[in-house]
Structures are given as structure tokens and as C-alpha cells.
Motif scaffolding. Structure first.
Motif, PDB file in Angstrom:
ATOM      1  N   ASP A 157      -7.601  -4.405  -2.535  1.00  0.00           N
ATOM      2  CA  ASP A 157      -7.616  -5.532  -1.193  1.00  0.00           C
ATOM      3  C   ASP A 157      -9.037  -5.284  -0.798  1.00  0.00           C
ATOM      4  OD1 ASP A 157      -7.373  -6.596   1.320  1.00  0.00           O
ATOM      5  OD2 ASP A 157      -5.523  -5.654   1.583  1.00  0.00           O
TER       6      ASP A 157
ATOM      7  N   SER B 275       0.871  -1.024   0.027  1.00  0.00           N
ATOM      8  CA  SER B 275      -0.105   0.047   0.051  1.00  0.00           C
ATOM      9  C   SER B 275       0.889   1.126   0.020  1.00  0.00           C
ATOM     10  CB  SER B 275      -0.769   0.180   1.176  1.00  0.00           C
ATOM     11  OG  SER B 275      -1.777  -1.112   1.215  1.00  0.00           O
TER      12      SER B 275
ATOM     13  N   ASP C 148      -3.435  -1.535  -6.031  1.00  0.00           N
ATOM     14  CA  ASP C 148      -2.784  -2.318  -4.877  1.00  0.00           C
ATOM     15  C   ASP C 148      -3.494  -3.549  -4.444  1.00  0.00           C
ATOM     16  OD1 ASP C 148      -1.642  -2.429  -2.182  1.00  0.00           O
ATOM     17  OD2 ASP C 148      -3.007  -0.998  -1.242  1.00  0.00           O
TER      18      ASP C 148
HETATM   19 MG   LIG Z   1      -1.724  -3.243   1.988  1.00  0.00          MG
END
Ligand SMILES: [Mg+2]
Ligand SMILES: Nc1ncnc2c1ncn2[C@@H]1O[C@H](COP(=O)(O)OP(=O)(O)OP(=O)(O)O)[C@@H](O)[C@H]1O
Length: 228
Positions: free
Chosen positions: A73, A50, A153
């Protein structure tokens, strides 16, 4: 809350410089195909996916590119927190809506010029299924037409299929590992898993190199190894 957007807050730091080098390497990573969509993944939790994807997205935006950062995510996404934004309407919500309709309301403007965020959204019961859908593939194609770069991400590859699924849809995959944290066999397994599915791995970022090492190695927090 600590500020993790070092490309914005501390652009002269060695970490920021390393991220800019990664950006340039990615821009030049393929002569034959245009690189627009980039997935950031790793082997296990906490290696810096991240952190890296957020700062890499800023680096592209600071280069005058129109960038979308997507939090895929769907289980524990926190990019909205890093950017101080809400997570009311995100990727999971978009994936159960009509993506052919106007979905610009899902793309949040960040404080960084040229950078937009699609946050993870409500935690769904079936993250892998949502990501493995035709709709997700179509959505990525639609979004990559609207932006110069789309940075994803992801989740760790070890134990979860989400990033393996996402790796099929993107032009390049960047694998993050952390020094004194990621085991070599974990990194090797990640590479094998991604290669088995035909992912195009751009390189590995070695993250979290302590200051004492980094001054020795020329001030870089992360080293980027080109695969080809
Ligand atoms: Mg992460
Ligand atoms: N290069 C770095 N310098 C300073 N702090 C870092 C760096 N990389 C990561 N961190 C910090 O380490 C912690 C874990 O990083 P991050 O959340 O990016 O990992 P992750 O791989 O996304 O984890 P997860 O698998 O849980 O999503 C965060 O607090 C982040 O700010």
C-alpha cells in the motif's frame, strides 16, 4: 496505540486460532503449485487487510518459516507503525534503486522471530506505475527465493488498480471482507475484477464478526471459504 499483533500478544484467542486455520488452509490450498507468495486485498478501505496480513505473517513465522511481509500500500501503508518500525527505506525506494545490488538493508527485522518487514517507503507520485513495472516482478521473484513465504498487504480493489496489478505476480490472493460493512455487490465486483485478470483467489475471509456471533459460530472471528 493498540496492539494489533494478536498472534504474538494473545495467541490463545479465537481470532488467533482462526488465523492459524487460514494459514493451514493456504498451505494446503494447492496440490499442483507451490504457494509462497500471497496477496491480502479487499474491496474497500478498512476491512482488515493490514490486520490480517500482519497476523497471518506471524502465524507462518511461528510455524518456523522464514517470512517477509511487504507493505504494497504505497499510498497509505502503515505496517511499519503496527510493528513499531521506521519507514525510511521501503518498497517504493527499493523500486527506484538497483535491485540486483545488495538490498538486505531494506528488509527490517521485526520483534517476531523469522519475520522481516519491507515497509511501503516514501509516498511516490506514481504507485500503480511502480507496481506495474518489470522491476517489481523481478524483485518479487528474487524475494520469493530468499524466503519461505512472502505476504503482501495491498490496497482495496475498488477504485484502485494496485492490488489488481499485484495479483498477477502472486501465487494466491486472499480477499478480506467485513461483516455488516462490505456490501455483497462490492465483494462480487472484487471477485470479478480479480478473476478477469486471472488471479488465483484462495478464499474470502469474513472479518470483524462480533464476539456474540463468534461464540455461536464456534469462536471464529473469520470464516475461510475455499474456492475450489
Ligand atoms: Mg491497510
Ligand atoms: N479481526 C479484528 N479484530 C479487531 N480489530 C480489527 C480486526 N480487523 C481489523 N481490525 C481493526 O480495524 C481497523 C482497520 O483494519 P485494517 O487497517 O487492517 O484495514 P485495512 O483493510 O488494511 O484498511 P485500509 O484499506 O485503510 O488499508 C484497524 O484499527 C484494525 O486494527
Amino acid at each position: 496505540m493498540k496492539n494489533e499483533l494478536i498472534l504474538d500478544t494473545n495467541p490463545k484467542s479465537s481470532v488467533a486460532e482462526a488465523i492459524r486455520i487460514i494459514r493451514t488452509n493456504l498451505q494446503f490450498s494447492s496440490a499442483d503449485k507451490e504457494v509462497k507468495t500471497i496477496l491480502v486485498t479487499s474491496s474497500i478501505a478498512g476491512e482488515g487487510k493490514s490486520f490480517t496480513s500482519s497476523n497471518l505473517a506471524i502465524a507462518f513465522a511461528q510455524n518456523g518459516k522464514r517470512v517477509l511481509l511487504i507493505d504494497c500500500d504505497l499510498r497509505r501503508g502503515r505496517l511499519h507503525k503496527i510493528f513499531g518500525l521506521e519507514n525510511d527505506k521501503g518498497l517504493s525506494n527499493l523500486l527506484i534503486s538497483d535491485i540486483q545490488a545488495d538490498f538486505s538493508g531494506y528488509l527490517k527485522k521485526t520483534n517476531i522471530k523469522n519475520l522481516f518487514l519491507l515497509s511501503s517507503g516514501s509516498v511516490p507520485p506514481n504507485p500503480s506505475e511502480l507496481l506495474d513495472s518489470k522491476k517489481n516482478k523481478t524483485l518479487i521473484q528474487l524475494l520469493s527465493k530468499k524466503f519461505d513465504y512472502v505476504i503482501f498487504d495491498g490496497t482495496p480493489v475498488g477504485g484502485l488498480t494496485d492490488s489488481v496489478i499485484m495479483s498477477k505476480y502472486v501465487d494466491k490472493v486472499v480477499v478480506v471482507c467485513a461483516i455488516n460493512y462490505t456490501k455483497v455487490e462490492q465483494l462480487v465486483n472484487t471477485q470479478k475484477t480479480l478473476e478477469n485478470i486471472g488471479a488465483d483467489i484462495a478464499g474470502v475471509i469474513v472479518n470483524k464478526i462480533p464476539e456474540s456471533y463468534s461464540s455461536y459460530y464456534g469462536g471464529y472471528y473469520g470464516h475461510y471459504y475455499q474456492n475450489d
